[in-house]
Design a protein around this motif. Structure first.
Motif, PDB file in Angstrom:
ATOM      1  N   LEU A 234       9.402   0.616   7.247  1.00 48.69           N
ATOM      2  CA  LEU A 234      10.209   0.977   5.797  1.00 48.69           C
ATOM      3  C   LEU A 234       8.116  -0.042   5.404  1.00 48.69           C
ATOM      4  O   LEU A 234       7.655   0.437   4.393  1.00 48.69           O
ATOM      5  CB  LEU A 234      10.793  -0.548   4.759  1.00 48.69           C
ATOM      6  CG  LEU A 234      12.498   0.572   5.095  1.00 48.69           C
ATOM      7  CD1 LEU A 234      13.162  -0.846   4.156  1.00 48.69           C
ATOM      8  CD2 LEU A 234      12.223   1.514   4.388  1.00 48.69           C
ATOM      9  N   VAL A 235       7.878  -1.096   5.949  1.00 42.61           N
ATOM     10  CA  VAL A 235       6.464  -1.883   5.676  1.00 42.61           C
ATOM     11  C   VAL A 235       6.309  -1.430   7.608  1.00 42.61           C
ATOM     12  O   VAL A 235       7.172  -2.830   8.544  1.00 42.61           O
ATOM     13  CB  VAL A 235       6.893  -2.753   5.301  1.00 42.61           C
ATOM     14  CG1 VAL A 235       7.903  -4.144   5.734  1.00 42.61           C
ATOM     15  CG2 VAL A 235       5.373  -3.670   5.137  1.00 42.61           C
ATOM     16  N   ARG A 242      -5.659  -2.921   7.639  1.00 39.40           N
ATOM     17  CA  ARG A 242      -5.417  -4.585   7.005  1.00 39.40           C
ATOM     18  C   ARG A 242      -5.342  -5.869   7.001  1.00 39.40           C
ATOM     19  O   ARG A 242      -5.720  -6.022   8.098  1.00 39.40           O
ATOM     20  CB  ARG A 242      -3.550  -4.368   6.013  1.00 39.40           C
ATOM     21  CG  ARG A 242      -3.297  -2.687   6.106  1.00 39.40           C
ATOM     22  CD  ARG A 242      -1.710  -2.955   4.917  1.00 39.40           C
ATOM     23  NE  ARG A 242      -1.538  -1.455   4.781  1.00 39.40           N
ATOM     24  CZ  ARG A 242      -0.439  -0.460   5.298  1.00 39.40           C
ATOM     25  NH1 ARG A 242       0.431  -1.014   6.525  1.00 39.40           N
ATOM     26  NH2 ARG A 242      -0.120   0.642   4.991  1.00 39.40           N
ATOM     27  N   PRO A 243      -5.421  -6.763   5.491  1.00 37.93           N
ATOM     28  CA  PRO A 243      -5.699  -8.230   6.388  1.00 37.93           C
ATOM     29  C   PRO A 243      -5.052  -9.011   6.504  1.00 37.93           C
ATOM     30  O   PRO A 243      -4.767 -10.290   7.255  1.00 37.93           O
ATOM     31  CB  PRO A 243      -6.788  -8.310   5.033  1.00 37.93           C
ATOM     32  CG  PRO A 243      -6.378  -7.763   3.865  1.00 37.93           C
ATOM     33  CD  PRO A 243      -5.874  -6.803   4.441  1.00 37.93           C
ATOM     34  N   ILE A 244      -3.300  -8.388   6.572  1.00 37.98           N
ATOM     35  CA  ILE A 244      -2.833  -9.068   6.603  1.00 37.98           C
ATOM     36  C   ILE A 244      -1.863  -8.382   7.787  1.00 37.98           C
ATOM     37  O   ILE A 244      -1.372  -7.358   7.350  1.00 37.98           O
ATOM     38  CB  ILE A 244      -1.236  -9.348   5.386  1.00 37.98           C
ATOM     39  CG1 ILE A 244      -2.444  -9.775   4.285  1.00 37.98           C
ATOM     40  CG2 ILE A 244       0.160  -9.903   5.877  1.00 37.98           C
ATOM     41  CD1 ILE A 244      -1.721 -10.066   2.749  1.00 37.98           C
ATOM     42  N   GLN A 245      -1.220  -8.475   9.132  1.00 38.72           N
ATOM     43  CA  GLN A 245      -1.006  -8.276  10.161  1.00 38.72           C
ATOM     44  C   GLN A 245       0.531  -9.143  10.327  1.00 38.72           C
ATOM     45  O   GLN A 245       0.881  -9.918   9.653  1.00 38.72           O
ATOM     46  CB  GLN A 245      -2.390  -8.289  10.857  1.00 38.72           C
ATOM     47  CG  GLN A 245      -3.412  -6.756  10.939  1.00 38.72           C
ATOM     48  CD  GLN A 245      -2.949  -5.962  11.334  1.00 38.72           C
ATOM     49  OE1 GLN A 245      -2.374  -5.280  12.237  1.00 38.72           O
ATOM     50  NE2 GLN A 245      -3.394  -4.781  10.139  1.00 38.72           N
ATOM     51  N   ASN A 246       1.154  -7.579  11.396  1.00 42.25           N
ATOM     52  CA  ASN A 246       2.512  -7.891  12.113  1.00 42.25           C
ATOM     53  C   ASN A 246       3.603  -8.507  11.040  1.00 42.25           C
ATOM     54  O   ASN A 246       4.757  -9.172  11.061  1.00 42.25           O
ATOM     55  CB  ASN A 246       1.866 -10.308  12.439  1.00 42.25           C
ATOM     56  CG  ASN A 246       1.447  -9.956  13.674  1.00 42.25           C
ATOM     57  OD1 ASN A 246       0.677  -9.621  13.925  1.00 42.25           O
ATOM     58  ND2 ASN A 246       1.328 -11.486  14.592  1.00 42.25           N
ATOM     59  N   THR A 247       3.250  -7.606   9.928  1.00 40.35           N
ATOM     60  CA  THR A 247       4.211  -7.458   8.855  1.00 40.35           C
ATOM     61  C   THR A 247       5.645  -6.990   9.042  1.00 40.35           C
ATOM     62  O   THR A 247       5.549  -6.645   9.893  1.00 40.35           O
ATOM     63  CB  THR A 247       3.842  -7.012   7.210  1.00 40.35           C
ATOM     64  OG1 THR A 247       2.980  -5.636   8.264  1.00 40.35           O
ATOM     65  CG2 THR A 247       2.467  -7.288   6.816  1.00 40.35           C
ATOM     66  N   GLY A 248       6.686  -8.088   8.663  1.00 36.78           N
ATOM     67  CA  GLY A 248       7.988  -7.966   9.243  1.00 36.78           C
ATOM     68  C   GLY A 248       9.247  -9.392   8.942  1.00 36.78           C
ATOM     69  O   GLY A 248       8.941 -10.415   8.829  1.00 36.78           O
ATOM     70  N   HIS A 249      10.037  -8.905   9.370  1.00 35.39           N
ATOM     71  CA  HIS A 249      11.171 -10.099   9.222  1.00 35.39           C
ATOM     72  C   HIS A 249      11.193 -10.858   8.074  1.00 35.39           C
ATOM     73  O   HIS A 249      10.436 -11.834   7.533  1.00 35.39           O
ATOM     74  CB  HIS A 249      10.617 -11.020  10.109  1.00 35.39           C
ATOM     75  CG  HIS A 249      11.853 -12.417  10.164  1.00 35.39           C
ATOM     76  ND1 HIS A 249      12.013 -12.364  11.189  1.00 35.39           N
ATOM     77  CD2 HIS A 249      11.976 -12.959   9.017  1.00 35.39           C
ATOM     78  CE1 HIS A 249      13.257 -13.193  11.377  1.00 35.39           C
ATOM     79  NE2 HIS A 249      13.874 -13.480   9.899  1.00 35.39           N
TER      80      HIS A 249
END
Ligand code: 6LW
Length: 502
Positions: A234-235, A242-249
């Motif tokens: 989903l993401v 992208r400047p925001i990394q590791n997106t999850g949880h």
């Protein structure tokens, strides 16, 4: 229209979980070996968030005194039912998987009850517990089956689930395995949602580093079977610029004006290859849309930092809730009574290299930041530090006839020392952007370690900031800026910290 600031909560606040109660939202995040533990933030518009308290404010609620670095309070889930807030979490390598309750989310929270296996022999295994109820009132604990002890240490059993008796805090069955993602490593952070008559199981997979992402499946009941979404993940920021990394949880919640939102963790890495995340994993937010086919779609996380902040503390009133200490409560290492108007820290033979230093601090919340304290070291030695953990810290220390800048990086130590026979001085640690050559920067930031003696600022040292970052220290936490004592006692008269995210 709601303004979605990102970071939503600055500084290390990973593994966010959020619940809506009326027109208020409550957010819980991990706190690992720090106390007070499990911060609770509240918002009434999803824009402004206020730290209203912590779940773990008393000895014994968590057993973090002896946890290894990055152990402790991992990944809460906060929910609300019949007037009671419920929070489940794993005190990793501490007590185990716990259930806390409160009627007031600002506290006090309960002592925390272990959730036991069906035979009552020990706490259920795993991490990242979720709590959910079905229409019949059955209570489901769904969790990531990472084994943290015993002869199966390190094994991962995928996403697991048990029905529990929440009054007796015991499982009513053997764990069952559920859908565990699309093949990414470390399926974790499960959350169950009943939406539109369907049950959705959302998880993180890929690991909390650059491969992190969120996937989802759905079924007709909370036990599954679950059908994977056609468009997972989903993401995820993996392989993007992208400047925001590791997106999850992530955790889903109906936001203001009916817009569903996903809170999730991420990092803001800096350097030429955006390699180093100085602040650790922070909380972010992004919109969610429920599509006609009944699947949710989650937008990429967009950077939208708030303006910078300036914090001034004079120690003539109780410490606010932002102050934290390592494997101990702040009140165990510092007091306001010994010398009114000053915060006094009493050394106990430990240093910042020890697991329980005499240290009290606040999360670094901005990528560019300066901190200054005024200290009296006439009765001892100590100073101002930026701590990632006991192996990675930088500090400016005074007392015993000198003022010293020190960098501790793994087993490597470097010091810069000047004589100082006085009693009071200002200590400074600034995190500044690195100089760029031909537009290319090679690190996240540079620490400037200095002291002001008799009104004159003396630059003691510059230290590359890359070594105090999530990727290098490999701690789950983030930078904490604080004061500490290593001999006798030191007194702190003022604290000023300011920074921004430009
Ligand atoms: C958390 C889990 C994780 O329980 O790390 O890497 C743990 N992902 O979801 C601590 O943040």
């Amino acid at each position: 229209m709601t303004t979605l600031h990102n970071p939503l909560v600055n500084g290390f606040h990973p593994d966010p979980s959020v619940v809506r109660v009326g027109d208020e939202w409550f957010l819980a995040t991990s706190s690992f070996e720090y106390l007070p533990g499990i911060p609770i933030h509240r918002s009434r518009d999803f824009e402004t968030w206020e730290l209203i308290g912590h779940v773990a404010t008393r000895p014994g609620q968590l057993a973090v005194e002896d946890v290894p670095t990055a152990g402790g309070a991992w990944a809460p889930t906060i929910r609300h039912r019949d007037g009671v807030f419920h929070l489940v979490i794993t005190d990793a390598m501490g007590r185990g998987t716990l259930h806390f309750t409160a009627t007031d989310p600002a506290g006090l929270w309960s002592d925390g009850d272990l959730i036991l296996k069906q035979d009552g022999s020990s706490p259920i295994d795993g991490i990242d517990p979720d709590i959910a109820w079905d229409d019949e009132g059955n209570v489901y604990i769904t969790y990531s089956g990472l084994i943290l002890s015993g002869d199966q240490l390190g094994q991962h059993l995928g996403i697991q689930q048990v029905k529990v008796d929440l009054d007796r805090h015991i499982a009513l069955e053997e764990p069952r395995s559920l859908w565990s993602g699309t093949g990414g490593q470390f399926p974790e952070a499960p959350h169950l949602y009943e939406v539109g008559g369907r049950w959705y199981l959302m998880i993180a997979e890929g690991g909390t580093e650059r491969g992190h992402g969120i996937s989802i499946a759905r079924g007709d009941g909370p036990e599954g079977p679950f059908e994977t979404a056609p468009h997972n993940p989903l993401v995820s920021a993996r392989s993007t610029i992208r400047p925001i990394q590791n997106t999850g949880h992530g955790d889903l919640v109906p936001g203001p004006d009916g817009q569903w939102l996903c809170v999730l963790l991420g990092v803001r890495p800096r350097s030429g290859t955006r390699a180093f995340s100085a602040l650790g994993r922070e909380t972010f937010v992004t919109p969610v849309r429920w599509e006609d086919d009944g699947w949710p779609a989650i937008d990429p996380v967009l950077l939208n930092p708030r303006p910078g902040t300036r914090t001034e503390v004079s120690f003539d009133e109780p410490l606010d809730a932002e102050w934290i200490a390592v494997r101990a409560l702040p009140s165990a290492v510092a007091d306001l009574g010994s010398r009114p108007g000053w915060l006094t820290l009493h050394a106990d033979g430990t240093t910042l290299d020890d697991p329980r230093p005499v240290f009290v601090g606040r999360r670094q919340e901005h990528l560019t930041n300066s901190a200054t304290v005024h200290v009296d070291v006439s009765d001892g030695a100590g100073g101002l530090a930026v701590r990632y953990d006991e192996r990675f810290h930088v500090e400016v220390e005074a007392g015993a006839g000198s003022v010293t800048a020190r960098a501790v990086v793994g087993g490597l130590v470097q010091e810069w020392t000047l004589p100082f026979a006085g009693a009071e001085l200002d200590l400074h640690i600034d995190s500044r952007k690195p100089a760029s050559s031909a537009g290319f920067v090679t690190t996240s930031d540079v620490f400037h370690l200095a002291a002001t003696i008799d009104g004159e600022r003396v630059e003691l040292a510059e230290v590359d900031g890359r070594f105090l970052a999530s990727e290098t220290a490999e701690s789950f936490t983030g930078r904490v800026i604080g004061v500490y004592a290593v001999a006798g006692r030191i007194a702190v008269h003022s604290w000023v910290a300011e920074g921004d995210d430009d």
